[in-house]
Design an enzyme around this catalytic site. Structure first.
Site, PDB file in Angstrom:
ATOM      1  N   GLU A  32      -7.522  -4.190   9.729  1.00 18.35           N
ATOM      2  CA  GLU A  32      -7.236  -2.880  10.343  1.00 18.35           C
ATOM      3  C   GLU A  32      -8.549  -2.282  10.869  1.00 18.35           C
ATOM      4  O   GLU A  32      -9.602  -2.453  10.246  1.00 18.35           O
ATOM      5  CB  GLU A  32      -6.665  -1.980   9.233  1.00 18.35           C
ATOM      6  CG  GLU A  32      -6.357  -0.560   9.612  1.00 18.35           C
ATOM      7  CD  GLU A  32      -5.865   0.258   8.389  1.00 18.35           C
ATOM      8  OE1 GLU A  32      -6.019  -0.204   7.231  1.00 18.35           O
ATOM      9  OE2 GLU A  32      -5.330   1.361   8.602  1.00 18.35           O
TER      10      GLU A  32
ATOM     11  N   LYS B  76       0.586   2.139  13.586  1.00 20.01           N
ATOM     12  CA  LYS B  76       0.838   2.318  12.144  1.00 20.01           C
ATOM     13  C   LYS B  76       1.783   3.494  11.887  1.00 20.01           C
ATOM     14  O   LYS B  76       1.500   4.627  12.287  1.00 20.01           O
ATOM     15  CB  LYS B  76      -0.485   2.528  11.426  1.00 20.01           C
ATOM     16  CG  LYS B  76      -0.394   2.578   9.906  1.00 20.01           C
ATOM     17  CD  LYS B  76      -1.802   2.654   9.301  1.00 20.01           C
ATOM     18  CE  LYS B  76      -1.790   2.591   7.790  1.00 20.01           C
ATOM     19  NZ  LYS B  76      -3.167   2.569   7.241  1.00 20.01           N
TER      20      LYS B  76
ATOM     21  N   CYS C  11      -1.713  -2.132   6.803  1.00 18.28           N
ATOM     22  CA  CYS C  11      -2.154  -1.676   5.489  1.00 18.28           C
ATOM     23  C   CYS C  11      -1.070  -0.932   4.711  1.00 18.28           C
ATOM     24  O   CYS C  11      -0.127  -1.528   4.248  1.00 18.28           O
ATOM     25  CB  CYS C  11      -3.437  -0.859   5.639  1.00 18.28           C
ATOM     26  SG  CYS C  11      -4.427  -0.864   4.119  1.00 18.28           S
TER      27      CYS C  11
HETATM   28  C1  ACM Z   1      -4.798   1.976   4.194  1.00 19.26           C
HETATM   29  O1  ACM Z   1      -3.671   2.160   4.645  1.00 19.26           O
HETATM   30  N1  ACM Z   1      -5.833   1.740   4.986  1.00 19.26           N
HETATM   31  C2  ACM Z   1      -5.035   1.989   2.744  1.00 19.26           C
END
Ligand code: ACM
Length: 262
Positions: free
Chosen positions: A38, A109, A142
Site C-alpha cells: 500500500e 480503499k 490493508c
Molecule cells: C492499514 O489499513 N494501513 C492498517
C-alpha cells in the site's frame, strides 16, 4: 501461474527513489503477478492534506503509473501497486493494476484506517474482479481485511486471487488472512512493508512485514520476516480456487443462505 510479492521499506516522500526500487524488483521478478505494498511510493505517515495532495497523482496519466507501465510493457506480467490517487479535489488510497498492455484498473480503499480518514476520501469504486488471463484477480487494501464482506464480495464475483497491498502496523492480519482464504477458497497475496516512520511530533509507526501468500485451504505457502526486504515468488495452481466444494455435501458459495444475512 507464478505469483509473488515485494516487501520493502519505502522512504517517506522520496517518490523517485521508491519508484526506482520498485522497478528494480519488477525487472528481477520472473513470475506472472507481482503485488507491492500500500502507498508503496509515497510512504504512509502524512502530516497534512497538502502533503498528501503533493504526493498523489492522477491515474493512469501520472508519472509513477507511466514509469511502471513502461517497466512492464511487453512482459507477461501484471503488477498491483498501492499509491495515492488524485481525482478532482479528492485523494484516494488506491491500488492500480498494470499489465503488458498498460493500465488495467484501479481499486480505491473502501475501509480507511486511523488517520487515513483525515487525508483520503473513502473509496468509491466498489470491489472489482479483473481477468488477467491465467486468473481472475480482485484487489483489497490493508484494513479492508477487517471486513469479511470485502473478500466475500470478490469471491462471489469470481476472484481466484486476492491481491492485498498493505501497510500493517497491528499484528492480526497475517493470521486473519488464513481465514479469509479458507472461508472463500481463494488465494491471497498480502504485500506488506517493513521499516519505521516517525514524522514531526507523531508517534513512530513500525510496520510488521510478514507479507505472505496463502492458499485456498488456508495453508501459508510462504511468510516473509518482520524486518527484511524480500522479493518472493511461488507457483500456484489457480484451479484450487475454482473448486468451492468442501466435501461431497457442501459447496462453499452455493450453500450460502443470504436470506438470513440481513
Ligand atoms: C492499514 O489499513 N494501513 C492498517
Amino acid at each position: 501461474m507464478k505469483v509473488g510479492f515485494f516487501q520493502f521499506d519505502p522512504q517517506f516522500g522520496n517518490i523517485q527513489r521508491n519508484v526506482e526500487t520498485v522497478i528494480q524488483a519488477i525487472h528481477a521478478f520472473q513470475g506472472d503477478l507481482l503485488v507491492l505494498p500500500e502507498l508503496a511510493v509515497s510512504g504512509y505517515q502524512f502530516v497534512s492534506k497538502e502533503e498528501v495532495w503533493e504526493l498523489a497523482e492522477r491515474v493512469p496519466t501520472g508519472p509513477v503509473c507511466q514509469q511502471l507501465e513502461q517497466a512492464i510493457r511487453g512482459r507477461a506480467l501484471h503488477v498491483v501497486v498501492g499509491l495515492a490517487e488524485r481525482e478532482h479535489d479528492s485523494v484516494y488510497n488506491a491500488a492500480v493494476l498494470i499489465g503488458p498492455n498498460g493500465y488495467v484498473g484501479t481499486y480505491r480503499k473502501t475501509h480507511l484506517f486511523f488517520e487515513e480518514t483525515l487525508w483520503f476520501s473513502p473509496g468509491n469504486t466498489g470491489f472489482h474482479v479483473w481477468d488477467i488471463g491465467q486468473a481472475k484477480v480482485g484487489l483489497l487494501i490493508c484494513f479492508d481485511w477487517f471486513y469479511p464482506e470485502a473478500a466475500r464480495t470478490l469471491a462471489l464475483k469470481g476472484a481466484d486471487i486476492l491481491c492485498h497491498p498493505s501497510n500493517l502496523v497491528l499484528p492480526h492480519c497475517p493470521d486473519a488472512m488464513v481465514t479469509r482464504c479458507l472461508e472463500n477458497h481463494v488465494f491471497a497475496i498480502t504485500a506488506n512493508r517493513v521499516g519505521q516512520e516517525q514524522r514531526e511530533n507523531k508517534s513512530a509507526l513500525s510496520f510488521i512485514g510478514l507479507s505472505e501468500i496463502v492458499a485456498p485451504n488456508g495453508q501459508i505457502l510462504h511468510r516473509a520476516s518482520h524486518n527484511d526486504s524480500e522479493l518472493f515468488m511461488h507457483e500456484i495452481d489457480v484451479a484450487q480456487a475454482r473448486d468451492k466444494r468442501i466435501n461431497p455435501y457442501n459447496d462453499l458459495l452455493k450453500d450460502r443462505q443470504p436470506q438470513w444475512y440481513v
